[in-house]
Design a protein around this motif. Structure first.
Motif, PDB file in Angstrom:
ATOM      1  N   GLY A   1       8.514  -7.300  -0.549  1.00  0.00           N
ATOM      2  CA  GLY A   1       8.719  -6.432   0.606  1.00  0.00           C
ATOM      3  C   GLY A   1       7.707  -5.310   0.708  1.00  0.00           C
ATOM      4  N   ASP A   2       6.941  -5.062  -0.360  1.00  0.00           N
ATOM      5  CA  ASP A   2       5.960  -3.970  -0.330  1.00  0.00           C
ATOM      6  C   ASP A   2       4.684  -4.400   0.392  1.00  0.00           C
ATOM      7  OD1 ASP A   2       7.587  -2.171  -1.682  1.00  0.00           O
ATOM      8  OD2 ASP A   2       6.864  -2.809  -3.646  1.00  0.00           O
ATOM      9  N   PHE A   3       4.044  -3.417   1.032  1.00  0.00           N
ATOM     10  CA  PHE A   3       2.827  -3.644   1.801  1.00  0.00           C
ATOM     11  C   PHE A   3       1.840  -2.546   1.429  1.00  0.00           C
ATOM     12  CE2 PHE A   3       0.302  -2.351   5.495  1.00  0.00           C
ATOM     13  CZ  PHE A   3      -0.328  -3.530   5.826  1.00  0.00           C
ATOM     14  N   VAL A   4       0.588  -2.922   1.275  1.00  0.00           N
ATOM     15  CA  VAL A   4      -0.447  -1.906   1.031  1.00  0.00           C
ATOM     16  C   VAL A   4      -1.700  -2.308   1.810  1.00  0.00           C
ATOM     17  CG1 VAL A   4      -1.374  -2.971  -1.077  1.00  0.00           C
ATOM     18  CG2 VAL A   4      -1.596  -0.508  -0.738  1.00  0.00           C
ATOM     19  N   GLU A   5      -2.326  -1.301   2.434  1.00  0.00           N
ATOM     20  CA  GLU A   5      -3.583  -1.528   3.151  1.00  0.00           C
ATOM     21  C   GLU A   5      -4.682  -0.788   2.408  1.00  0.00           C
ATOM     22  OE1 GLU A   5      -4.465  -2.320   7.587  1.00  0.00           O
ATOM     23  OE2 GLU A   5      -4.317  -0.132   7.363  1.00  0.00           O
TER      24      GLU A   5
END
Length: 197
Positions: free
Chosen positions: A168-172
């Motif tokens: 569920g984690d997102f990183v840009e």
């Protein structure tokens, strides 16, 4: 103890509204176990507040609901369309993605790294990746790289910043920032996304 005075103090209402400290909550719960009349009054207050909330509840305007869902990247939070995948911009529920691409996700991957192209247009390229290996340090200057974790756990270092990531984690990753990824679990399944600038 004068239970009537305790009930009239307003502490039961404060408890229902979440205004008490942990210590005060623990004391109140202890009082409900010792004194049945306090427990009965607390139950009555909780029921009254629930009834009041239900009486005043409104169904949000459908356009508001649609705007919220679109802001989250989904027309329907339980459904994704393989032919119209959203650009991922934030952490969200991985289950619709896992469900949509379950035919591509093995229980136990054999290869060290597998990639499936799932979206490719003038704005965005997305790949479903399944990796059993770390990603060495790299840097990009012509595209914004991001990833959305579906299964497994990893650690990502971006410049001086450290991120522990799970489902569920997102990183840009900003342009011109060195970054690497180290797996914490035996493998990680993620959506790797490139946005071209």
């Amino acid at each position: 103890m004068d239970t009537g005075k305790y009930i009239e103090s307003g502490v039961l209402e404060e408890y229902c509204l979440g205004l008490l400290s942990e210590e005060e909550e623990a004391h109140l719960i202890q009082m409900t176990m010792l004194y049945p009349d306090i427990k009965a009054e607390l139950t009555a207050i909780e029921n009254a507040m629930e009834k009041l909330a239900n009486l005043n509840a409104i169904e949000p305007n459908p356009s508001v609901k649609q705007k919220v869902l679109l802001a989250l990247g989904f027309d329907d939070p339980g459904m994704l369309n393989m032919d119209d995948l959203p650009v991922i911009r934030h952490a969200c529920d991985p289950e619709p993605w896992i469900s949509l691409f379950s035919h591509l996700i093995p229980d136990e991957p054999v290869a060290d790294f597998v990639s499936h192209l799932i979206r490719d247009d003038e704005d965005v390229q997305q790949m479903l990746v399944i990796s059993k290996v770390n990603v060495p340090e790299e840097e990009h200057g012509d595209m914004l790289e991001s990833f959305f974790i579906l299964q497994g756990r990893c650690e990502c270092t971006i410049g001086e910043d450290f991120y522990a990531l799970g489902p569920g984690d997102f990183v840009e990753i900003p342009l011109h920032k060195k970054h690497d990824i180290k797996l914490v679990t035996s493998h990680v399944t993620a959506v790797l996304q490139y946005r071209f600038i």
